[in-house]
Write an enzyme that holds these catalytic residues in place. Structure first.
Site, PDB file in Angstrom:
ATOM      1  N   ARG A 145      26.684  19.808   1.138  1.00 26.19           N
ATOM      2  CA  ARG A 145      26.189  21.168   1.262  1.00 26.19           C
ATOM      3  C   ARG A 145      25.542  21.330   2.637  1.00 26.19           C
ATOM      4  NH1 ARG A 145      21.945  22.001  -1.095  1.00 26.19           N
ATOM      5  NH2 ARG A 145      21.623  20.018  -2.138  1.00 26.19           N
TER       6      ARG A 145
ATOM      7  N   TYR B  14      34.048  21.519   0.130  1.00 27.71           N
ATOM      8  CA  TYR B  14      33.347  20.441  -0.566  1.00 27.71           C
ATOM      9  C   TYR B  14      32.267  20.914  -1.531  1.00 27.71           C
ATOM     10  CZ  TYR B  14      31.526  15.762  -1.286  1.00 27.71           C
ATOM     11  OH  TYR B  14      31.150  14.573  -1.848  1.00 27.71           O
TER      12      TYR B  14
ATOM     13  N   LYS C 255      25.867  25.410  -7.767  1.00 27.11           N
ATOM     14  CA  LYS C 255      24.606  25.772  -7.114  1.00 27.11           C
ATOM     15  C   LYS C 255      24.556  27.277  -6.821  1.00 27.11           C
ATOM     16  CE  LYS C 255      23.450  21.381  -6.870  1.00 27.11           C
ATOM     17  NZ  LYS C 255      22.545  20.817  -7.895  1.00 27.11           N
TER      18      LYS C 255
ATOM     19  N   HIS D 118      16.817  23.763 -11.723  1.00 23.62           N
ATOM     20  CA  HIS D 118      17.528  22.553 -11.296  1.00 23.62           C
ATOM     21  C   HIS D 118      17.013  21.377 -12.131  1.00 23.62           C
ATOM     22  CE1 HIS D 118      18.562  19.734  -7.693  1.00 23.62           C
ATOM     23  NE2 HIS D 118      19.604  19.900  -8.478  1.00 23.62           N
TER      24      HIS D 118
ATOM     25  N   SER E 283      16.394  15.148  -4.866  1.00 21.60           N
ATOM     26  CA  SER E 283      17.517  14.216  -4.740  1.00 21.60           C
ATOM     27  C   SER E 283      16.995  12.791  -4.537  1.00 21.60           C
ATOM     28  CB  SER E 283      18.419  14.632  -3.593  1.00 21.60           C
ATOM     29  OG  SER E 283      17.679  14.672  -2.402  1.00 21.60           O
TER      30      SER E 283
ATOM     31  N   CYS F 176      16.275  10.615  -6.804  1.00 25.60           N
ATOM     32  CA  CYS F 176      15.332  10.134  -7.812  1.00 25.60           C
ATOM     33  C   CYS F 176      16.038   9.639  -9.068  1.00 25.60           C
ATOM     34  CB  CYS F 176      14.336  11.235  -8.185  1.00 25.60           C
ATOM     35  SG  CYS F 176      13.136  11.577  -6.881  1.00 25.60           S
TER      36      CYS F 176
ATOM     37  N   ASP G  12      22.060  18.443 -14.473  1.00 24.06           N
ATOM     38  CA  ASP G  12      21.733  19.122 -13.211  1.00 24.06           C
ATOM     39  C   ASP G  12      21.055  20.481 -13.368  1.00 24.06           C
ATOM     40  OD1 ASP G  12      21.709  18.995 -10.388  1.00 24.06           O
ATOM     41  OD2 ASP G  12      23.452  20.288 -10.252  1.00 24.06           O
TER      42      ASP G  12
ATOM     43  N   ARG H   7      31.351  11.492  -4.463  1.00 24.00           N
ATOM     44  CA  ARG H   7      31.086  12.031  -5.803  1.00 24.00           C
ATOM     45  C   ARG H   7      32.155  11.709  -6.829  1.00 24.00           C
ATOM     46  NH1 ARG H   7      26.242  15.424  -6.199  1.00 24.00           N
ATOM     47  NH2 ARG H   7      25.454  15.331  -4.081  1.00 24.00           N
TER      48      ARG H   7
HETATM   49  O1  TSX Z   1      17.600   6.161 -11.105  1.00 27.23           O
HETATM   50  C1  TSX Z   1      16.596   5.489 -10.991  1.00 27.23           C
HETATM   51  N1  TSX Z   1      15.605   5.538 -11.959  1.00 27.23           N
HETATM   52  C2  TSX Z   1      15.742   6.482 -13.098  1.00 27.23           C
HETATM   53  C3  TSX Z   1      16.523   5.865 -14.151  1.00 27.23           C
HETATM   54  C4  TSX Z   1      16.640   6.380 -15.345  1.00 27.23           C
HETATM   55  N2  TSX Z   1      16.438   4.667  -9.887  1.00 27.23           N
HETATM   56  C5  TSX Z   1      17.449   4.665  -8.829  1.00 27.23           C
HETATM   57  C6  TSX Z   1      17.046   5.694  -7.809  1.00 27.23           C
HETATM   58  C7  TSX Z   1      18.100   6.040  -6.842  1.00 27.23           C
HETATM   59  C8  TSX Z   1      19.031   7.093  -7.322  1.00 27.23           C
HETATM   60  C9  TSX Z   1      15.337   3.897  -9.782  1.00 27.23           C
HETATM   61  N3  TSX Z   1      14.969   3.056  -8.818  1.00 27.23           N
HETATM   62  C10 TSX Z   1      14.349   3.918 -10.763  1.00 27.23           C
HETATM   63  C11 TSX Z   1      14.487   4.741 -11.899  1.00 27.23           C
HETATM   64  O2  TSX Z   1      13.637   4.765 -12.785  1.00 27.23           O
HETATM   65  N4  TSX Z   1      13.360   3.066 -10.372  1.00 27.23           N
HETATM   66  C12 TSX Z   1      13.754   2.558  -9.198  1.00 27.23           C
HETATM   67  C13 TSX Z   1      12.983   1.583  -8.386  1.00 27.23           C
HETATM   68  C14 TSX Z   1      13.312   0.193  -8.838  1.00 27.23           C
HETATM   69  C15 TSX Z   1      14.420  -0.446  -8.354  1.00 27.23           C
HETATM   70  C16 TSX Z   1      14.687  -1.750  -8.793  1.00 27.23           C
HETATM   71  C17 TSX Z   1      13.848  -2.376  -9.691  1.00 27.23           C
HETATM   72  C18 TSX Z   1      12.745  -1.724 -10.173  1.00 27.23           C
HETATM   73  C19 TSX Z   1      12.481  -0.437  -9.745  1.00 27.23           C
HETATM   74  N5  TSX Z   1      14.016  -3.681 -10.149  1.00 27.23           N
HETATM   75  C20 TSX Z   1      14.895  -4.610  -9.733  1.00 27.23           C
HETATM   76  O3  TSX Z   1      15.633  -4.383  -8.827  1.00 27.23           O
HETATM   77  C21 TSX Z   1      14.908  -5.899 -10.461  1.00 27.23           C
HETATM   78 MN    MN Z   2      21.509  18.929  -8.222  1.00 30.84          MN
END
Ligand code: TSX
Ligand code: MN
Length: 622
Positions: free
Chosen positions: A83, A232, A241, A261, A283, A285, A308, A403
């Site tokens: 976007r 895209y 969106k 959202h 984004s 998260c 979404d 994607r």
């Molecule tokens: O999606 C994530 N969530 C939500 C899951 C339901 N991620 C990935 C984020 C990028 C898109 C996360 N990353 C989450 C999370 O709750 N937490 C983390 C941070 C994290 C990454 C790795 C570990 C612990 C926390 N542990 C090991 O790697 C062993």
């Molecule tokens: Mn979105």
């Protein structure tokens, strides 16, 4: 074959005469403006989809992926991969309807406005004759379950067969919609890749687009979207969106509901009690990961309604209800694997359009963080066509914004009520962000107004586009900054006005899975263990009043030990997870105040100033 024509243009598929009158008027206008060589009224059938994929394969836009069932891979022009916020505009009579006027000397970050006159000029510069030599596909689609009073119709004209194939997945599209539409209103969407034939310059990677003239414009007063130059994602799949969030939130404001959202999930606890919640995250998260969560606590189940967008309104009993307007998932590939999201991995084995991922020599897909061992002798070709791509190569195998586009019904954990025309009842609203310091794992707002403040002040760590500046915490009100279609001050005001006598207001929470310790290590295991936080949240929504929360300056936080930590692989440091450093929060309040008053200025509801004062007051005594 009898060739019927419309306005002198051959209709190669579908029956123009059967179109509702208003649709015909819309088609007439777009045909005259864009001057396509052919018209194709889409019926949404399997046969038509096969035809679209065959056309796309013949044009070199997609290739089959024989390793899976009915999956294809598209590669775009490297200039058309995401976007483009800077080319996305809201057009209204007055600027202040669309965006706040920031404090003098401050650059506004809450959307771009264009006057109707300037938009007319921009349209006349782009659309006349833009589909010469191409086929205009007319798509009739429904956002939301067919027959739901919460759903809305859309019509999109497009000259991209890729868009037809993806819209068929992302929306309910085709004959059944035309039949159901009758004389109902619809959102008018016009899309062109902006490459009339004969081409002025050769395509890059066979992908038609026009980056110099890309424009995504919304006329919120008349429910119109005009998108030019990009094929895209959110730029071209206009139901998502553009319609469901930007036009949708403008309609929602007028009609007294919310277009947000947000993901929607149902959570069932071991006692069999099921509750639904919605959650908004900026984004990066892991929103799709949460929507498809596999609970690590025994006896808990999470089911997905959407990943979404949520359309929500109070029913006649005062219960907030939500539908997912979408029919599919358009998810980011890199980082998706059998550990982070096994449900998504299962979902995308069939009938999936992949875009800008790498390809394996055995006809499969590959991306960063797939964490799958390749069979012996299998090699990787990167999204840019780099053959025999090796890990550690200078460029990534897949584009970071690559994607999957897949029907929601293929998700093994899709909720049995996901298409309930009445929507699902919502008990909690969650906001969240990626906050490395200071922000606790979870807290609950003190009341609705404070919850609206929590939503308005969402911030998240993001990789800034510029060089390797690292991570910066950016404001993203309601995780909707790129999707706001009217003045952010009025947006906050609309949220405040949702609180009405007779309405059962859902509780509002804030979560942060991403807090780090002083060594930079994540304090919370995240992923499946997030069920422990959802469980605490839903216990807070239960009628059985457990003693699990305590007052703090940010709101209610869990009483020590009240989150179920049984069976965690590693112990977590509760004190660090819930610590509220006074110096951090005093700075945070100042940042919030500066951002809201700089950006929203005169249009900031006074209730938000009150919340800023109260938060500062609570911390100054802490
Ligand atoms: O999606 C994530 N969530 C939500 C899951 C339901 N991620 C990935 C984020 C990028 C898109 C996360 N990353 C989450 C999370 O709750 N937490 C983390 C941070 C994290 C990454 C790795 C570990 C612990 C926390 N542990 C090991 O790697 C062993
Ligand atoms: Mn979105």
């Amino acid at each position: 074959m009898k060739l019927v024509s419309f306005k002198g243009v051959p209709v190669v598929r579908g029956n123009v005469d059967s179109l509702p009158r208003k649709v015909l008027t819309f088609l007439e206008h777009d045909v005259e403006l864009c001057q396509p060589a052919f018209i194709h009224i889409c019926d949404g059938s399997d046969e038509e989809n096969r035809l679209m994929l065959d056309i796309l394969i013949a044009e070199g836009i997609v290739q089959p992926l024989p390793k899976y069932e009915n999956c294809v891979l598209a590669h775009t022009d490297p200039r058309d991969v995401a976007r483009v916020e800077s080319k996305t505009f809201i057009s209204t009579e007055s600027q202040r309807e669309a965006i706040p006027v920031p404090k003098p000397g401050v650059k506004g970050q809450l959307g771009n406005w264009m006057s109707p006159e300037d938009l007319d000029v921009a349209i006349k510069k782009r659309f006349p004759g833009c589909m010469k030599g191409r086929t205009l596909y007319l798509l009739a689609y429904c956002m939301g379950p067919m027959g739901s009073p919460l759903s809305k119709f859309g019509i999109q004209a497009t000259d991209s067969a890729y868009v037809v194939a993806c819209m068929r997945i992302m929306t309910r599209m085709g004959m059944q919609v035309l039949d159901a539409m009758g004389d109902s209103d619809f959102v008018r969407c016009l899309h062109s890749v902006g490459c009339p034939l004969p081409l002025k310059e050769p395509l890059r990677r066979d992908w038609p687009c026009n980056p110099d003239l890309t424009l995504i414009a919304h006329k919120t007063a008349t429910n119109e979207v005009m998108s030019f130059g990009s094929g895209y994602g959110g730029n071209s799949l206009l139901g998502k969106k553009c319609f469901s969030l930007r036009i949708g939130s403008a309609i929602a404001r007028r009609e007294g509901w919310l277009a947000e959202h947000m993901l929607i999930v149902g959570v069932t606890n071991p006692e069999g009690v099921k509750r639904y919640l919605v959650a908004a995250f900026p984004s990066q998260c892991g929103k799709t990961n949460l929507a498809m969560l596999t609970a690590s606590l025994p006896g808990y189940k999470v089911e997905c309604v959407g990943d979404d967008i949520a359309w929500m309104r109070f029913d006649e009993k005062g219960q907030l209800r939500a539908i997912n307007p979408e029919n599919g998932f358009f998810g980011v590939c890199p980082g998706t694997n059998n550990k982070t999201n096994p449900i998504a991995m299962e979902t995308i084995q069939r009938n999936t359009v992949f875009t800008n991922v790498a390809k394996t020599s055995d006809g499969g897909v590959f991306w960063e963080g797939l964490e799958e061992d390749l069979p012996k002798g299998v090699s990787i070709t990167s999204w840019l066509g780099e053959e025999n791509w090796q890990p550690g190569s200078e460029r990534p195998a897949a584009h970071p914004n690559s994607r999957f586009c897949v029907p929601a019904c293929q998700c093994p954990t899709i909720d049995p009520n996901w298409e309930d025309p009445a929507g699902v009842p919502i008990d909690a609203i969650i906001f969240g962000g990626r906050r490395p310091v200071g922000v606790p794992l979870v807290y609950e707002s003190l009341n609705w107004q404070h919850g609206v403040f929590v939503g308005a002040t969402v911030s998240s760590e993001a990789t800034t586009a510029a060089e390797y500046s690292g991570h910066e915490v950016m404001h993203d009100p309601f995780s909707s900054r790129p999707f706001l279609s009217y003045n952010a001050g009025n947006y906050i005001g609309h949220w405040l006005e949702m609180e009405k006598p007779g309405c059962k207001m859902p509780k509002i929470f804030h979560v942060n899975w991403f807090r780090r310790d002083s060594k930079g290590k994540f304090l919370w295991p995240g992923f499946g263990d997030n069920i422990r936080v959802l469980d605490w949240i839903l216990r807070r929504c239960s009628d059985e009043k457990e003693d699990i929360a305590q007052m703090s300056p940010v709101g209610f936080i869990p009483k020590k030990g009240s989150i179920n930590m049984e069976g965690l692989e590693n112990p977590v440091d509760w004190n660090e997870l819930f610590d509220l450093p006074k110096d951090f929060w005093m700075t945070e309040v100042d940042n919030i105040e500066k951002y809201l008053t700089d950006q929203i200025n005169e249009d900031l509801p006074p209730e938000m100033l009150k919340e800023i004062q109260d938060l500062r007051q609570r911390f100054s005594q802490y």
